[in-house]
Design an enzyme around this catalytic site. Structure first.
Site, mmCIF file in Angstrom:
data_model
loop_
_atom_site.group_PDB
_atom_site.id
_atom_site.type_symbol
_atom_site.label_atom_id
_atom_site.label_comp_id
_atom_site.label_asym_id
_atom_site.label_seq_id
_atom_site.Cartn_x
_atom_site.Cartn_y
_atom_site.Cartn_z
ATOM 1 N N LEU A 133 -29.921 26.195 13.722
ATOM 2 C CA LEU A 133 -29.801 27.761 12.988
ATOM 3 C C LEU A 133 -28.179 28.021 13.225
ATOM 4 C CD1 LEU A 133 -32.945 28.543 14.938
ATOM 5 C CD2 LEU A 133 -33.005 28.037 12.561
ATOM 6 N N CYS A 134 -28.675 28.700 12.286
ATOM 7 C CA CYS A 134 -26.822 29.610 12.908
ATOM 8 C C CYS A 134 -27.032 30.016 13.377
ATOM 9 C CB CYS A 134 -26.199 30.509 10.730
ATOM 10 S SG CYS A 134 -26.939 30.011 9.345
ATOM 11 N N PRO A 135 -25.520 30.528 14.023
ATOM 12 C CA PRO A 135 -23.859 29.775 13.135
ATOM 13 C C PRO A 135 -24.149 28.590 14.143
ATOM 14 C CG PRO A 135 -23.552 30.639 15.777
ATOM 15 C CD PRO A 135 -25.706 31.004 15.582
#
Ligand code: SF4
Lengths: 351, 79
Positions: free
Chosen positions: B12-14
């Site tokens: 998942l970002c970041p």
């Protein structure tokens, strides 16, 4: 006589994505300092992935505020993964927690310490932050400012441009790398001086200030984290644990297990990624959520979890609902259960 | 000049942009990297990070199942 060549001084700026660090950085750039940004990812940051999980948020334009700020300012940004090292800050904060599970003062000391290590490694001269005396009750008070300088090891290489004038002069000011007269004297919780400065600097688009920069300031999130620790009997977490706390409905019907119920398609898809690690179940006679079970469950517990799963499905009013159960390390099986009624679910089960 | 692949799927970002950054800083200018990822946020983050650091996005592909391939060419100053 020739002038001695003065080298351009370099600073690293702690970029959170909010307005204050943006203003502090601009103030330094305007004084001719070479600035690069640094942003720390703790795993609790509000940025980013929550949008990716929930389907309804997908349509909204999403940006990483720290990257966006860096681009606006025209500086480089280094994003540092501190997930593992940060655990100790959350689990054993020397200075305690704020109103929720937020260890803000320890967190600030830790981040400035990491920034200090970074400048030593990269040959930079000093560190700047967007801190303002009195802005936050725990970490940004007049008496905590020197604590951060001391405990981070940054000492007087830490400059807070927005309130520098009401603090003792730091090395960059004393050496004349920056002109103290052009720095600011912001003080207190108000936001007016920041908004006015933004306007003066021509900054119109910025992230609105909120309670804090991470999930640890959120009461609901913090109580789920506290529950996780008390259920495990120890204060410990992995990245997956803290990610899962951001997703779904969490219910703890028994001390030794809880269930995580996907609330919509995006969350169900996210939870699917955890199927291998968890006992999980879903309804097959009706459409419904994916449910993960965290903890140890005996046959009665599994039955209860299946009835809860049925309760959160389209079949909640049906006489019986079929649930497919995938117990960790066992073959899948089917259970026909009566959905629990609302009255049978005590509110205390909801975390 | 070499071509590389970086797997940032299910992250998942970041995290995808952090992995890209940590990978790219070790590469010489001109090298290319296919970053595989599944978080659509990477479509914003990786190009933004590249713009800031002077790298170039030379291709972006999205498959039916949502899997993304973002191809980065390392710029002259990869610090
Ligand atoms: S809100 Fe979170 S990230 Fe911000 S200082 Fe407090 S603990 Fe650290």
């Amino acid at each position: 006589m020739t002038q001695p060549i003065t080298r351009q001084r370099k600073a690293v700026s702690l970029i959170s994505g909010g307005l204050d660090s943006m203003l502090a950085t601009r103030a330094m750039l305007d004084q001719g300092i070479h600035v690069e940004g640094i942003n720390f990812y703790t795993g609790f940051c509000v940025e980013g992935h929550t949008h990716a999980i929930r389907k309804k948020d997908k349509a909204k334009p999403k940006r990483n505020n720290a990257l966006w700020v860096a681009e606006q300012l025209g500086i480089k940004l280094h994003i540092v993964d501190i997930i593992d090292e940060y655990k100790d800050v959350v689990i054993n904060p020397k200075h305690g927690y704020g109103s929720n599970m937020n260890p803000c003062l320890d967190c600030k000391c830790f981040m400035v310490r990491k920034a200090h290590e970074w400048i030593e490694e990269h040959g930079f001269d000093f560190i700047i932050t967007g801190e303002v005396v009195g802005q936050r009750p725990m970490s940004q008070r007049r008496d905590t400012m020197p604590v951060i300088q001391r405990e981070s090891g940054a000492e007087d290489r830490l400059l807070r441009p927005l309130c520098a004038k009401i603090l003792p002069a730091t090395l960059p000011e004393r050496e004349g790398w920056v002109d103290r007269e052009k720095l600011f004297n912001f003080n207190g919780r108000g936001r007016k001086p920041q908004i006015a400065l933004a306007e003066k600097m021509g900054i119109v688009d910025f992230a609105q200030p909120s309670g804090g920069c991470c999930f640890l300031t959120d009461a609901a999130y913090s109580s789920k984290l506290a529950d996780l620790w008390s259920a495990r009997g120890e204060r410990r977490y992995e990245l997956d644990d803290i990610m899962l706390l951001k997703v779904g409905r969490h219910l703890r019907p028994r001390p030794h297990f809880k269930i995580i119920v996907g609330r919509e398609e995006g969350e169900n898809r996210f939870l699917e990624g955890y199927r291998k690690q968890f006992t999980h179940m879903y309804t097959t006679s009706h459409s419904g959520p994916l449910v993960l079970l965290d903890g140890e469950a005996n046959a009665d517990d599994l039955q209860l979890a299946a009835r809860l799963t049925a309760r959160f499905s389209q079949g909640k009013m049906a006489d019986t609902v079929r649930v497919e159960l995938h117990e960790k390390g066992a073959d899948k099986r089917e259970l026909d259960v009566v959905p629990l009624t609302n009255e049978e679910i005590p509110v205390e089960w909801y975390l | 000049m070499s071509h590389h692949q970086l797997d940032a799927r299910r992250m998942l970002c970041p995290m995808p942009v952090i992995r890209t950054q940590n990978f790219v800083v070790k590469l010489p200018p001109g090298d290319t990297v296919d970053v595989l990822c599944t978080d659509p946020g990477a479509l914003h983050d990786i190009p933004a990070w590249c713009r800031i650091h002077g790298h170039e996005i030379i291709n972006t592909q999205e498959q039916q199942d949502g899997e993304l391939t973002i191809t980065v060419r390392v710029g002259a100053d990869s610090s």
